[in-house]
Design an enzyme around this catalytic site. Structure first.
Site, PDB file in Angstrom:
ATOM      1  N   TYR A 142       0.819  -1.211   0.000  1.00 31.52           N
ATOM      2  CA  TYR A 142       0.000   0.000   0.000  1.00 31.52           C
ATOM      3  C   TYR A 142       0.855   1.264   0.000  1.00 31.52           C
ATOM      4  O   TYR A 142       0.414   2.315  -0.460  1.00 31.52           O
ATOM      5  CB  TYR A 142      -0.904   0.037   1.236  1.00 31.52           C
ATOM      6  CG  TYR A 142      -2.088  -0.883   1.187  1.00 31.52           C
ATOM      7  CD1 TYR A 142      -1.929  -2.265   1.196  1.00 31.52           C
ATOM      8  CD2 TYR A 142      -3.374  -0.371   1.149  1.00 31.52           C
ATOM      9  CE1 TYR A 142      -3.021  -3.105   1.166  1.00 31.52           C
ATOM     10  CE2 TYR A 142      -4.479  -1.204   1.132  1.00 31.52           C
ATOM     11  CZ  TYR A 142      -4.296  -2.575   1.135  1.00 31.52           C
ATOM     12  OH  TYR A 142      -5.387  -3.400   1.114  1.00 31.52           O
ATOM     13  N   LYS A 188       4.334 -15.300   3.157  1.00 33.39           N
ATOM     14  CA  LYS A 188       4.581 -16.042   1.920  1.00 33.39           C
ATOM     15  C   LYS A 188       6.102 -16.193   1.813  1.00 33.39           C
ATOM     16  O   LYS A 188       6.736 -15.762   0.841  1.00 33.39           O
ATOM     17  CB  LYS A 188       3.970 -15.277   0.727  1.00 33.39           C
ATOM     18  CG  LYS A 188       3.979 -16.007  -0.583  1.00 33.39           C
ATOM     19  CD  LYS A 188       2.977 -17.144  -0.696  1.00 33.39           C
ATOM     20  CE  LYS A 188       3.182 -17.913  -1.992  1.00 33.39           C
ATOM     21  NZ  LYS A 188       2.323 -19.113  -2.096  1.00 33.39           N
ATOM     22  N   ASP A 220      -1.528 -18.757   1.479  1.00 34.76           N
ATOM     23  CA  ASP A 220      -2.485 -19.488   0.636  1.00 34.76           C
ATOM     24  C   ASP A 220      -3.158 -20.611   1.419  1.00 34.76           C
ATOM     25  O   ASP A 220      -4.379 -20.764   1.413  1.00 34.76           O
ATOM     26  CB  ASP A 220      -1.821 -19.987  -0.669  1.00 34.76           C
ATOM     27  CG  ASP A 220      -0.465 -20.648  -0.469  1.00 34.76           C
ATOM     28  OD1 ASP A 220       0.022 -20.704   0.682  1.00 34.76           O
ATOM     29  OD2 ASP A 220       0.123 -21.108  -1.468  1.00 34.76           O
ATOM     30  N   ASP A 244      -5.823  -7.639   4.769  1.00 34.63           N
ATOM     31  CA  ASP A 244      -7.019  -7.085   4.122  1.00 34.63           C
ATOM     32  C   ASP A 244      -7.855  -8.219   3.543  1.00 34.63           C
ATOM     33  O   ASP A 244      -9.069  -8.308   3.766  1.00 34.63           O
ATOM     34  CB  ASP A 244      -6.581  -6.119   3.015  1.00 34.63           C
ATOM     35  CG  ASP A 244      -7.763  -5.549   2.253  1.00 34.63           C
ATOM     36  OD1 ASP A 244      -8.741  -5.131   2.908  1.00 34.63           O
ATOM     37  OD2 ASP A 244      -7.716  -5.532   1.010  1.00 34.63           O
ATOM     38  N   ASP A 248     -11.703 -10.003   5.045  1.00 34.06           N
ATOM     39  CA  ASP A 248     -12.985 -10.100   4.329  1.00 34.06           C
ATOM     40  C   ASP A 248     -13.420 -11.564   4.232  1.00 34.06           C
ATOM     41  O   ASP A 248     -14.596 -11.884   4.378  1.00 34.06           O
ATOM     42  CB  ASP A 248     -12.881  -9.507   2.909  1.00 34.06           C
ATOM     43  CG  ASP A 248     -13.326  -8.042   2.845  1.00 34.06           C
ATOM     44  OD1 ASP A 248     -13.070  -7.300   3.816  1.00 34.06           O
ATOM     45  OD2 ASP A 248     -13.928  -7.638   1.829  1.00 34.06           O
TER      46      ASP A 248
HETATM   47  C1  IPM Z   1     -10.210  -1.894   4.108  1.00 39.25           C
HETATM   48  C2  IPM Z   1     -10.374  -1.464   2.666  1.00 39.25           C
HETATM   49  C3  IPM Z   1      -9.225  -0.549   2.280  1.00 39.25           C
HETATM   50  C4  IPM Z   1      -7.932  -1.344   2.401  1.00 39.25           C
HETATM   51  C5  IPM Z   1      -9.306   0.076   0.882  1.00 39.25           C
HETATM   52  C6  IPM Z   1     -10.644   0.686   0.604  1.00 39.25           C
HETATM   53  C7  IPM Z   1      -8.219   1.088   0.688  1.00 39.25           C
HETATM   54  O1  IPM Z   1     -10.469  -2.554   1.826  1.00 39.25           O
HETATM   55  O2  IPM Z   1     -10.174  -1.031   4.991  1.00 39.25           O
HETATM   56  O3  IPM Z   1     -10.151  -3.096   4.361  1.00 39.25           O
HETATM   57  O4  IPM Z   1      -7.570  -2.074   1.468  1.00 39.25           O
HETATM   58  O5  IPM Z   1      -7.284  -1.228   3.422  1.00 39.25           O
HETATM   59 MN    MN Z   2     -10.643  -4.446   2.877  1.00 39.45          MN
END
Ligand code: IPM
Ligand code: MN
Ligand code: NAD
Length: 358
Positions: A142, A188, A220, A244, A248
């Protein structure tokens, strides 16, 4: 009566819907537990681009720096999605994380038994899961430079230094020591040099935390293990992008992204606690924005983390978390029901025991 200063950044899409609900729940907790919050509302993300030409105006960052904590909704949306645009809503998140030096992002994952039917995982697979993802937040792909896209070539840079890895891994060890004392470091290392540095740092810190058992795992296979046997995990620590993605994925364990909370922390402390920024894991959800059906529980649970970590109000945080669980009875559409954002908020405010506005 204690009074706290919170920078309030509602943002875009469902951001304003869920963060307004969270804000009113905090005010309700304040009435019951005897504290007040001075909310300093500021533009961020797409809204700030439209109004000021920048996703993170200097005045917004300054307000965050002057506050005890930051409560953020979400940023982004199709309106600002042109991949060639120089100014993008998501830049605000990176600017805030770096500008406030919030290197650790805590993302807890719970398998609430009453939501067994909402999760795609079989009950016996998810039962008993209570894990914490500690995501590094101010390094890696990032932030690494160079980063550019020129015609047919694009470059991103994955760079970490030892101190950057050490501070987040140390926090993860400390958190694990206070939980079930099991730390999984995800990397990794079979491919990436930065991951081999990461492993080295984890191993170097081990002697300081003899009560914590440590395992190294590849990202992975961890992605698979998370959905095959999530109860195995206690604390997972990993670099920015892996964290990240895995967080999710972990939303499938709880049942919805609309339940996933987060706290972003650095080293700075205020007179009340550790300074932090609080944002749900989910984004601006353009597909459901403006309809009053977003699940506000991620934002509300995130607000509870703020009470605990930054404002020094653990009893109010407990009450909000109890109210969160009680509100799982009502289901917004992401959990298969037809409850509205307002109904869930009202349920939370009612169980906090405060007056519910008509
Ligand atoms: C999160 C989001 C952000 C990230 C994006 C929107 C920049 O996905 O906060 O998880 O990747 O950190
Ligand atoms: Mn995210
Ligand atoms: P998203 O998290 O916004 O949505 C993914 C899916 O989950 C959608 O179907 C959405 O409706 C659902 N969802 C998310 N939160 C929900 C909630 N509270 N209640 C009910 N359903 C919910 O991810 P996306 O669609 O990939 O991204 C949309 C935008 O949000 C993009 O611009 C992205 O960059 C941005 N984003 C911002 C943040 C943030 O501000 N912290 C985080 C992630 C994504």
């Amino acid at each position: 009566m204690s009074s706290y200063r919170v920078a309030y950044l509602p943002g875009d899409g469902i951001g304003p819907e869920v963060s307004a609900a969270a804000r009113r729940c905090i005010d309700a907790a304040g009435e019951r537990f005897g504290f007040g919050v001075a909310w300093d509302e500021r533009p961020v993300g797409g809204q700030a681009i439209d109004e000021h030409g920048s996703a993170l105006p200097q005045a917004t960052l300054d307000a965050c720096l002057a506050a005890d904590a930051v409560l953020l909704g979400a940023v982004g949306g199709p309106r600002w999605d042109d991949p060639r645009a120089a100014v993008r809503p998501e830049q605000a998140l990176l600017g805030l994380r770096a500008g406030l030096q919030l290197f650790a992002n805590l993302r807890p994952v719970h398998a609430y038994p009453q939501l067994a039917a909402a999760s795609p995982l079989r009950a016996e697979v998810r039962d008993g899961t209570d894990l914490l993802i500690v995501r590094e937040l101010t390094g890696g792909l990032y932030f690494g430079r160079p980063q550019h896209w020129n015609g047919d070539e694009a470059v991103d840079t994955l760079r970490y230094t030892r101190p950057e890895v050490e501070r987040v891994v140390r926090l993860a060890f400390e958190l694990a020591a206070g939980r079930r004392a099991h730390l999984t470091s995800v990397d990794k290392a079979n491919v990436l040099a930065s991951s081999r540095l990461w492993r080295d740092v984890v191993d170097a810190l081990r002697p300081e935390f003899p009560s914590v058992t440590v395992e190294h795992a590849l990202v992975d296979s961890t992605a698979l293990a998370l959905v095959r046997g999530p109860a195995h995990f206690d604390v997972i620590v990993t670099e920015n992008l892996f964290g990240d993605i895995l967080s999710d994925e972990a939303a499938a364990i709880s049942g919805s992204l609309g339940l996933m909370t987060s706290a972003s922390l650095g080293d700075r402390v205020t007179e009340h606690g550790r300074f932090g920024m609080y944002e749900p894991v989910h984004g601006s959800a353009p597909d459901i924005a403006g309809r009053g059906i977003a699940n506000p529980l991620a934002a509300i649970g995130t607000a509870a983390l703020m009470l605990r970590w930054s404002l020094g109000e653990p009893a109010a945080a407990d009450a909000l978390e109890v109210a969160f669980e009680a509100a799982l009875e009502l289901r917004t559409p992401d959990l298969g029901g037809s409850a509205t954002t307002a109904q869930v908020e009202e349920s939370v405010r009612r169980s906090i025991g405060s007056r519910v506005a008509a």
